[in-house]
Enzyme design. Structure first.
Site: not given
Length: 550
Positions: A23, A27, A144
């Site tokens: 889902i 990388a 982030d």
């Protein structure tokens, strides 16, 4: 492209069972749904990290992998943070079991270049600030914060995810400086982008992990309001950012001009270039725009009216077929052309260069095919009509596409399907967890594939030679790999799945844009451009209603 099963099987002995295909992916990681061994519920998410590829391609150390788990576990519970459950590993894989954000990506439900109303933006910004305030109280900086890492619960509430770049900036009253350049440039603070890792360590310089989260929250709020980022990176070489700095937060950009005065005041305070002058979380929570009343926000910080919120968000998703997708790529940059001294022909291919910025093997785990939302139903012929020279059944509209959420966005006036409004009880009953980046067509598969390939070439996205030839009548699906950079020069990867719908005599085809990596707002923008370039092939609800009324 190598599927994870070709690299190494997932751990054979797990304290849970896998109940879904992939889902989500990155990388060196993939995410699957799982459930306890002996009971069907609750369903949760498990992130599988391939340790060798994380080190080799992600340049992560074992210490960094350990830190992600430790900090996520350390945070404990907060209603706006994806909860950590358990972690484990074998020789090849490391896994993290966590709460499943059943509502999917928040920014999948936000129209690119449009954004949402102030109330919706205020609701999700309030929940974002609540989560960040809690993290910072524990001494944890996320570093982030961006659309990819902002998810929704089944009830539509915001959930922060992915602590792969998180840091402990304060412990037992002692603060430390961060010395790593990381994050996504459009959302990252300038002190992070300008951080030279080696020099920072040598001179004991760096940046404060909490201040950079506040900057990122400001950019996220901007995107919520206008459907676009203010710049591609916070550096002088970015014209938009350079103008923002030189004008003290008052650039000659229509995106800023369209924002209310109080909102601008908050944004400028959060995105002050000097971190020491930047608003603190306490100042944000005292700001008049933050304390405004909101019909969607309850006193406990949750959604007060989930069905009304879901309806407003759903009906804001619209494809404008009158737009020129190639001209829209230069629209914002044209007013800066003289100052930038940019050839307009180069600007029009801003979505990607002919060679992607990231290697084509940057993602080591192939998507398994996405769920077919409507493929499991069959349709019988009834009063056949002719559309684009293809015989079709009127029941396609009545029984199938009338209930398909993504179909509404192609109407002149998008609206929630009647079948959903009658039975809706919560947010997810109206706004689907999956992305709305899909459309339908009655064109033959080979002709449709050629049209999509031409559209991709117009946008500067390279595509392989068509596999469709004389044998195309026997082919039921074609997948096009997307390797590109978005309008902000960040990686954008995924697939365009073109598949015939099973059991339909009209040969209806579903075209599904499946994002693997990248900003969901940028993926939505990319989808819209391809759709408008292929507008003659798109099966539209308004045309269907006219046909049935005749």
């Amino acid at each position: 492209m190598i599927a994870h099963s070709q690299l190494a099987p997932l751990p054979s002995e797990l304290p849970f069972r896998i109940v879904s295909k992939t889902i989500g992916q990155g990388a060196y990681a993939c995410i699957k749904k799982a459930a306890p061994l002996h009971t069907p519920k609750p369903i949760f998410a498990v992130k599988f990290i391939h340790k060798e590829f994380a080190v080799r391609h992600g340049r992560l150390t074992k210490k960094q992998l350990d830190l992600e788990i430790n900090l996520h576990q350390f945070l404990g519970q907060h209603r706006n943070i994806v909860q950590f459950f358990q972690a484990g590993e074998d020789f090849t894989w490391r896994w993290i079991a966590m709460e499943l954000a059943e509502g999917g990506d928040l920014f999948d439900k936000i129209e690119s270049d449009v954004g949402v109303g102030e109330d919706v933006a205020h609701l999700y910004f309030t929940q974002l600030v609540s989560a960040v305030t809690y993290m910072h109280s524990k001494g944890v900086g996320h570093r982030d914060l961006k659309p990819e890492n902002i998810l929704l619960s089944a009830e539509g509430n915001l959930k922060i995810a992915d602590f792969g770049l998180a840091t402990l900036f304060e412990y037992k009253g002692e603060k430390k400086l961060c010395k790593t350049c990381c994050g996504s440039p459009p959302y990252t603070a300038p002190e992070v982008v300008n951080c030279d890792n080696r020099l920072a360590k040598k001179l004991d310089h760096g940046y404060q992990g909490d201040y950079v989260d506040i900057w990122s929250c400001g950019v996220v709020l901007f995107v919520l309001l206008v459907g676009n980022t203010p710049w591609d990176e916070p550096l002088d070489r970015s014209y938009e950012f350079d103008q923002y700095v030189k004008t003290n937060g008052r650039p000659d950009d229509e995106l800023w001009h369209n924002l209310p005065v109080e909102t601008l005041s908050l944004l400028r305070g959060m995105m002050r270039v000097n971190p020491k002058e930047r608003f603190s979380l306490a100042e944000i929570r005292r700001h008049p725009w933050f304390t405004r009343e909101n019909k969607f926000l309850s006193s406990d910080g949750k959604i007060a009216n989930p069905l009304a919120l879901a309806t407003q968000m759903f009906e804001s998703m619209k494809i404008d077929f009158s737009q020129d997708p190639l001209a829209s790529q230069t629209q914002r940059s044209q007013s800066f052309e003289d100052a930038m001294d940019v050839d307009s022909q180069d600007v029009t291919i801003k979505l990607s260069s002919t060679q992607p910025e990231t290697p084509t093997n940057d993602i080591m785990f192939d998507w398994e095919r996405p769920p077919r939302v409507t493929a499991s139903n069959s349709v019988s012929a009834s009063q056949p009509s002719i559309v684009n020279g293809v015989s079709m059944s009127e029941s396609i509209w009545d029984d199938r596409l009338a209930e398909e959420p993504s179909f509404s966005q192609f109407s002149a006036s998008p609206q929630v399907p009647l079948s959903k409004t009658q039975f809706a009880r919560q947010f997810r009953d109206i706004v689907p967890s999956h992305s709305l980046t899909r459309f339908f067509s009655l064109w033959p598969l080979a002709r449709l594939h050629a049209a999509i390939a031409d559209a991709l070439h117009s946008l500067g996205v390279p595509t392989p030679a068509s596999p469709l030839a004389a044998s195309s009548a026997t082919i039921s699906s074609v997948w096009i790999k997307i390797r590109a950079t978005d309008t902000r020069h960040c990686p954008l990867t995924g697939d365009v799945a073109i598949e015939k719908m099973a059991g339909i005599d009209a040969h209806l085809i579903e075209i599904n844009f499946v994002k693997a990596k990248g900003d969901p707002v940028e993926w939505r923008r990319f989808f819209k451009k391809v759709v408008v370039l292929c507008k003659d092939a798109v099966y539209k609800p308004d045309e269907q209603r006219v046909m049935l009324s005749q």
